[in-house]
Enzyme design. Structure first.
Site, PDB file in Angstrom:
ATOM      1  N   SER A  74       0.840  -1.205   0.000  1.00 42.61           N
ATOM      2  CA  SER A  74       0.000   0.000   0.000  1.00 42.61           C
ATOM      3  C   SER A  74       0.876   1.256   0.000  1.00 42.61           C
ATOM      4  O   SER A  74       1.947   1.272   0.616  1.00 42.61           O
ATOM      5  CB  SER A  74      -0.885  -0.005   1.254  1.00 42.61           C
ATOM      6  OG  SER A  74      -1.493   1.252   1.425  1.00 42.61           O
ATOM      7  N   TYR A  99      -2.037   5.670  -4.518  1.00 45.20           N
ATOM      8  CA  TYR A  99      -3.099   6.667  -4.417  1.00 45.20           C
ATOM      9  C   TYR A  99      -2.593   7.934  -5.088  1.00 45.20           C
ATOM     10  O   TYR A  99      -1.413   8.260  -4.989  1.00 45.20           O
ATOM     11  CB  TYR A  99      -3.417   6.974  -2.941  1.00 45.20           C
ATOM     12  CG  TYR A  99      -4.307   5.951  -2.274  1.00 45.20           C
ATOM     13  CD1 TYR A  99      -5.549   5.613  -2.811  1.00 45.20           C
ATOM     14  CD2 TYR A  99      -3.921   5.339  -1.082  1.00 45.20           C
ATOM     15  CE1 TYR A  99      -6.370   4.686  -2.190  1.00 45.20           C
ATOM     16  CE2 TYR A  99      -4.744   4.410  -0.453  1.00 45.20           C
ATOM     17  CZ  TYR A  99      -5.969   4.089  -1.010  1.00 45.20           C
ATOM     18  OH  TYR A  99      -6.790   3.179  -0.399  1.00 45.20           O
ATOM     19  N   THR A 107      -5.379   2.690  -7.355  1.00 43.89           N
ATOM     20  CA  THR A 107      -6.694   2.472  -6.740  1.00 43.89           C
ATOM     21  C   THR A 107      -7.667   3.507  -7.284  1.00 43.89           C
ATOM     22  O   THR A 107      -7.434   4.713  -7.199  1.00 43.89           O
ATOM     23  CB  THR A 107      -6.593   2.533  -5.205  1.00 43.89           C
ATOM     24  OG1 THR A 107      -5.724   1.472  -4.797  1.00 43.89           O
ATOM     25  CG2 THR A 107      -7.946   2.355  -4.541  1.00 43.89           C
ATOM     26  N   LYS A 164      -7.280  -0.791  -9.910  1.00 39.89           N
ATOM     27  CA  LYS A 164      -7.937  -1.576  -8.854  1.00 39.89           C
ATOM     28  C   LYS A 164      -9.255  -0.911  -8.495  1.00 39.89           C
ATOM     29  O   LYS A 164      -9.295   0.299  -8.278  1.00 39.89           O
ATOM     30  CB  LYS A 164      -7.005  -1.606  -7.632  1.00 39.89           C
ATOM     31  CG  LYS A 164      -7.581  -2.222  -6.376  1.00 39.89           C
ATOM     32  CD  LYS A 164      -6.498  -2.253  -5.306  1.00 39.89           C
ATOM     33  CE  LYS A 164      -6.929  -2.922  -4.035  1.00 39.89           C
ATOM     34  NZ  LYS A 164      -7.787  -2.099  -3.198  1.00 39.89           N
ATOM     35  N   HIS A 168     -13.199  -3.033  -2.979  1.00 36.62           N
ATOM     36  CA  HIS A 168     -12.419  -2.568  -1.846  1.00 36.62           C
ATOM     37  C   HIS A 168     -12.842  -3.310  -0.555  1.00 36.62           C
ATOM     38  O   HIS A 168     -12.908  -2.727   0.523  1.00 36.62           O
ATOM     39  CB  HIS A 168     -12.615  -1.057  -1.676  1.00 36.62           C
ATOM     40  CG  HIS A 168     -11.397  -0.305  -1.211  1.00 36.62           C
ATOM     41  ND1 HIS A 168     -10.668   0.515  -2.029  1.00 36.62           N
ATOM     42  CD2 HIS A 168     -10.789  -0.229  -0.001  1.00 36.62           C
ATOM     43  CE1 HIS A 168      -9.683   1.070  -1.341  1.00 36.62           C
ATOM     44  NE2 HIS A 168      -9.728   0.628  -0.109  1.00 36.62           N
TER      45      HIS A 168
END
Ligand SMILES: Cc1cc2nc3c(=O)[nH]c(=O)nc-3n(C[C@H](O)[C@H](O)[C@H](O)COP(=O)(O)O)c2cc1C
Length: 377
Positions: A109, A141, A167, A249, A273
């Site tokens: 992440s 992100y 994402t 994603k 998610h």
């Protein structure tokens, strides 16, 4: 609970719940709003039935596969989840080591506690003798300060990561009532490892004060708030910026899958998610057939959400996924026993997959197709 009594990932969840601080457990468990989607992710797998073939000499079953030129020992990969140190002090280091030992992909992440570089370094001893190889992707992100996101891509390239997962379903954080009730915040001492570099850079510190859009964001993330203006043009820009495969994603809609193919991304992860964003959207496995049909093998299609058993993995592959990702089970493994707990999680689900394949009459991953899905005829 003793190790022998942990027979499946649902057992692992139970021991994790016993061990975890209740607020952290709620943060892991919670979906958005009424958890309709989170729960449906699981129930949807239960509705699918398999129809096996017999007498096929299944004395050797191989769960290995190849994706983007890398060999993996199993199609069960790691979803990115923020702050894995909430589950165990070794966090991302323990999880990525376990993934490496098991020959599966680890996706880090952007909001990890250990940094991109620390995770690369921690697997270097495992990969030295050539027996293991570590394949890592970075989940990205898009932050309000875009130079941070683009710098993360550069750092991932330099640290040997081989894919960027953008994402797409989190312009804002979903309304996770469990966390709101607990006023949940990541503890101050668990900082986000990737941002240490930028914290010293003044322009980012002042940025959050100047930009009112950040008021929408969770207080923990204000300095690195996500940019809700993220759109398809930005994905094109990311594609131009890096030579690494770029994946999206959070795709659920066929129309978005079509756009993803059109703009030339390398793969999509069909995902809601883990039910943490928009509640009431369908289970990811329920939209997979339509997306697989539309994509028609032009790009890779992965799936995540609610996968707990080897038979779930088999069902996803039978519908047409190239591989699957698991999110919460990694956190349960970490909570149970750090790296060893994640090893146990992978051993259980991989063995279940091997057995499901054998009992269905499939010797290899490429044998798995829709003929093993029972359609009632
Ligand atoms: C505690 C937690 C943190 C997460 N953090 C991230 C994240 O930082 N970035 C991201 O793209 N997805 C994140 N996700 C979503 C997961 O990548 C994944 O979509 C989801 O967990 C898959 O569903 P599953 O948990 O049922 O396997 C997170 C999920 C959980 C449970």
């Amino acid at each position: 609970m003793k190790m022998q009594q942990i027979t499946c990932l649902a057992d692992l969840e139970k021991v994790a719940i016993e061990k975890l601080d209740p607020n952290i457990n709620t943060n892991f468990q919670t979906g958005a709003m009424d958890n309709l989607t989170r729960d449906d992710n699981r129930k949807a797998y239960d509705r699918i039935r398999l129809i096996p073939r017999v007498l096929r000499d299944v004395s050797n079953v191989d769960t290995g596969l190849s994706v983007f030129g890398h060999h993996f020992k199993s199609p069960v990969f790691f979803s990115p989840s923020a702050s894995q140190r909430l589950a165990h002090t070794d966090g991302e280091l323990a999880a990525s080591r376990s993934a490496c030992k098991h020959g599966v992909l680890y996706c880090l992440s952007s909001l990890s506690n250990y940094s991109i570089e620390e995770v690369s370094n921690c697997v270097s001893d495992l990969t030295q003798n050539g027996e293991n190889s570590s394949v890592r992707w970075l989940q990205l992100y898009m932050f309000m300060n875009r130079s941070v996101s683009f710098d993360l891509i550069k750092r991932a390239e330099e640290a040997g990561y081989t894919g960027i997962v953008v994402t797409s379903d989190a312009a804002y954080a979903g309304r996770r009532l469990g966390n709101i009730r607990n006023n949940f915040k990541v503890p101050e001492d668990l900082s986000f490892g990737n941002f240490k570099k930028y914290d010293q850079e003044e322009h980012i510190q002042s940025y959050s004060k100047e930009n009112p859009r950040q008021l929408h964001q969770n207080v923990n993330y204000t300095k690195y708030a996500k940019d809700p203006s993220l759109n398809w043009n930005d994905i094109k820009e990311i594609k131009k910026f890096t030579k690494l495969p770029v994946l999206l994603k959070g795709i659920l809609n066929k129309e978005d899958a079509a756009l993803a193919v059109d703009i030339g991304v390398d793969g999509i992860i069909v995902s809601n998610h883990g039910g943490r964003q928009l509640d009431s959207v369908p289970a990811s496995i329920d939209v997979l057939p339509g997306i697989v049909k539309l994509v028609n093998k032009r790009i890779k299609v992965f799936i995540e959400g609610g996968i707990l058993r080897g038979s779930d993995v088999f069902k996803a592959l039978a519908i047409g996924a190239d591989a699957v990702f698991v999110g919460r089970p990694v956190l349960w493994g970490l909570a149970y026993d750090g790296e060893k707990g994640v090893d146990l999680m992978l051993d259980l689900i991989n063995e279940e997959l091997r057995l499901t394949m054998a009992l269905s009459g499939c010797k290899s991953i490429s044998d798995i197709d829709s003929s093993y899905l029972y359609k009632g005829d």
